[in-house]
Design an enzyme around this catalytic site. Sequence first.
Site, PDB file in Angstrom:
ATOM      1  N   CYS A 149       0.834  -1.205   0.000  1.00 11.40           N
ATOM      2  CA  CYS A 149       0.000   0.000   0.000  1.00 11.40           C
ATOM      3  C   CYS A 149       0.873   1.261   0.000  1.00 11.40           C
ATOM      4  CB  CYS A 149      -0.961  -0.062   1.184  1.00 11.40           C
ATOM      5  SG  CYS A 149      -2.334   1.083   1.042  1.00 11.40           S
ATOM      6  N   HIS A 195      -3.540  -5.636   1.085  1.00 10.78           N
ATOM      7  CA  HIS A 195      -2.842  -5.818   2.364  1.00 10.78           C
ATOM      8  C   HIS A 195      -2.745  -7.296   2.740  1.00 10.78           C
ATOM      9  CE1 HIS A 195      -2.562  -1.649   3.908  1.00 10.78           C
ATOM     10  NE2 HIS A 195      -3.570  -1.438   3.085  1.00 10.78           N
ATOM     11  N   GLU A 213      -1.085  -8.544   5.125  1.00 12.41           N
ATOM     12  CA  GLU A 213      -1.067  -8.699   6.590  1.00 12.41           C
ATOM     13  C   GLU A 213      -2.480  -8.680   7.169  1.00 12.41           C
ATOM     14  OE1 GLU A 213      -0.656  -5.916   5.113  1.00 12.41           O
ATOM     15  OE2 GLU A 213      -1.258  -4.213   6.349  1.00 12.41           O
TER      16      GLU A 213
END
Lengths: 235, 737
Positions: A87, A204, A206
């Site tokens: 990002c 993302h 994560e």
Amino acid sequence: MMKISVIQFPGSNCDFDTVHVLNNVMKVRADLVWYKSEDLRGYDAVILPGGFSYGDRLRAGIIAAYSPVMREVKKMAEDGYPVLGICNGFQILVEAGLLPGALLRNSSLKFVCKWVNLSVVSNKSVFTKKLREGDVLKMPIAHNEGRYFIEESDLKEYYRKRQVVLKYTDDKGRVSELSNPNGSIDGIAGICNDEGNVLGLMPHPERASEGLLSPFNSDDGRLVFSSMIEYMSGR
Amino acid sequence: MVVQNFIFVELTEEEIKEARRMLGREPNTLELAMIDAEWSEHCSYKSSKSILKLLPTKGPRVVIGPGYDAGAIDVGDGYVVTLHIESHNHPSAIDPYGGAATGIGGVLRDILCMGTRPIALLDSLRFGNIEESAHSRWLFRHVVSGISDYGNCVGVPTIAGEVEFDDCFERNCLVDVVCLGLSKINDLVLAEAKHPGDSAILVGGSTGRDGIHGVTFASRVLTEKSDKERSAVQIPDPFMKKLIIEATLEAIATGHVRGLKDLGGGGITCGLSEMADKGGCGIDLELSKVHLREKDLDPVEIMISESQERMVFIVEKGHERDVCEVFEKYELPYSIIGRVTDGGNLIVRIKGVDLANLPVKIVANAPIILRKAIEPDYIKRLKTVGDPGIPKDLSPVLLKMLSCPSIASKGWVYEQYDHEVGIRTVVKPGKGDASVLRLPNGSFLAIKVDGNSKHCYIDPYNGAAGCLAEACRNLVSVGAEPLAFVDHLQFGDPGNPEVFWTFSEAVRGLSDFSKALGLPCIGGKVSFYNEDIVQKMAIKPSPAIAAIGRIERQEWITTMNFKHEGDYIVIVGETKSEMGGSEYYEYIHGVVGGNAPKVNSIKEKAAMDSVKEAIRRGIVKSVHDLSKGGMAVALAEMCMSGGMGASIDYSKVPAENLRVDEILFSETYGRFLLEVDNAHVNELLELMRKRVSFGVIGKIEEGSLDFSFGDKRLLSISIEDLKDAWTNSISRCMGEV
């Protein structure tokens, strides 16, 4: 033991999340490294996390691209270590000249946060080794400037070199206007360098590494990290 | 620098007289300005305090109740969550982007100054008619964008909320923001200065001319001149706020921060006088130390400026360096501006010369105003409003209900918010009746904010209690046990006895219901003067209630989407002819009035307890509470989110002699819809028997939502048509589809 550095710029906000996933889900050592650091020796990989470095002032990622730690990040990239930008980290890598193209404001002119389908276009990068081309992954996006742009003429070259890594698609892997959340050219969501050790992506991983947090009970984000870890251990 | 002779003061003649009497002398100009700020309605609660006392504030899990910047609740294993609600109505009415953004900034500081990390935001928004009014669309678009830009940048997810549209909010929109914090119980910090010798350190943004007279601006009605008062709106800086959050938490970790307060309404004056008052001390303040944005600010401006992104730390004497090193790491401007004293006065000096010397007891404790309350005439008038006729074909009515902006999908709003950052969000916006976060101790926290100005207008007592009931039902629906709530009470001019009556009725309703449920109120906010004298319109009474609940086990987390074809659908609770204030009456028929729903705390509790038990036994697959739009809308929502249809026999709905439109659209409280499979249906019915009214009203099926009375088909609408009406309605209003 391998060690991963997660860079903290002023305004990074996915730094803790990324460290949490690496430490507690992937069970590898990850440290937060303040952006003023001029020494990344001893680290086997570096991750630029998401967020709003410098509050997105001037242009998303550009101020961070000139911060002291980036000289070290460039050195690591040149030396073949894995460098991942998520990002805002992707925006920084583009601004730092480590990846081609530009990230423009979303075509809707609005911030967009939602789960999307991503097709693996190439598994050339060290972060996609464990993926098969054509696989469809689920991950969330959350950005205002995620519209990937590159000249059509250059695009062919990047396809030829298999640098286009991820695309926004529907759940069957088809690109359409509806499946493209931000107006990226060809629906591109992630791109790597020619060597394959530097990857930038807007989604993302994560946020998609624990089934509990996924509306689909999926953990596709882990594949990005586990590919990186496998590569590191073989290096 | 000299004290200006001329300042604007909002205090009444009597209040100035009272200040003079308490001081035993004439206050000078600076002192008067300080008293003016702190005695504003916004800071002092002078009109509301006597009524707010009714609310229950104690409970086994309450660690900190009302009176601080946020309440704190024990969530087990040494962890606490903090909760607060704020509004930024006046600023948002004239500068929607900046007003909403600084509203977020303010509530984040309230959570942060308790020593807790902000982990979630919610927003509760009220606007005029966006289908017809360009002004309301302008407010709506920019309020959402202000929240989005600020919340996203600062890295705190916005995970839930609600939006209501009503003509009464045409100019005076309401922007309520809720923040949730998390920390270890031992890391809590209070806004107190109680150790003489400690230093007061001002950290963050420089003090400038923005937000001068913000609290006094917020403590009067909007006028035709309000647009010229944009200087009363502060300038947002989420990047600075992000640095302040990280620096504050790191500073607290040094162990030397003994008091902490954010500077919001009333600026340095309120921050310091309230901390000194709570700690039973005084503070000597050296004004020349305050870091300024402009050199020529005079003392009055410095003392009442509401410049954003500022915090005051009370730091243990001798350890200033340890704490300041953290601020230096983050390159945050700071200045040591004063010292805690054992006197009881706030003394303001410039280079040693006294400019103001006021007992904090006087500054921080405005004289209470006892307001008159008279029941407004309109209340009786609205009760006698006649019923509208039943439309011949209810299919288009249901579709229109789904496209009603107050009911339609709020995806347009929440997709602009990062609701994932922090990786705690388990049940995301739009997926359940409340949002659910994971906590570090392995348990889960559910949170929701609710309001209903249409109900509260017709019946403020039941309407306010109903908002709390709805918030609790939403928590129960996702599998939680409600723990506590905060309230934001928004009304017109309290000097108008009719407005004040609606305020005291609403508090009485909340108080009675929360006592019946054993649910403590751990904080809140009052916002008066929500009136616009251009259109001579006060807002409808609009309490917004944010409630939190705890879910011990992951398997109890429940969502609202239908899961399996063939499963049974059960309604819990009796449906009544309580159509007043319903979206059906107002949106479909344009009728304002009738009987608004009444709370029955015994039945409400019984329904909640039965649903809670069913979830814990693992015998229900999905749960949805009934609220705006009633049963038909709730069923449509379950169908759409599950991508499945349902066949409903509405003769099975527990109700006495109701019209078909009443059964479909009544907003009676105390009701839920449950999905249960064949293997568990008898166990569920056994559990419900003798405790609540219920009915097995149908089954989940493929393709469409059908309603029949026995064998007689009433209507059938495909899921695609439902979705088309509901999903894009707001985007359509905003001209984007």
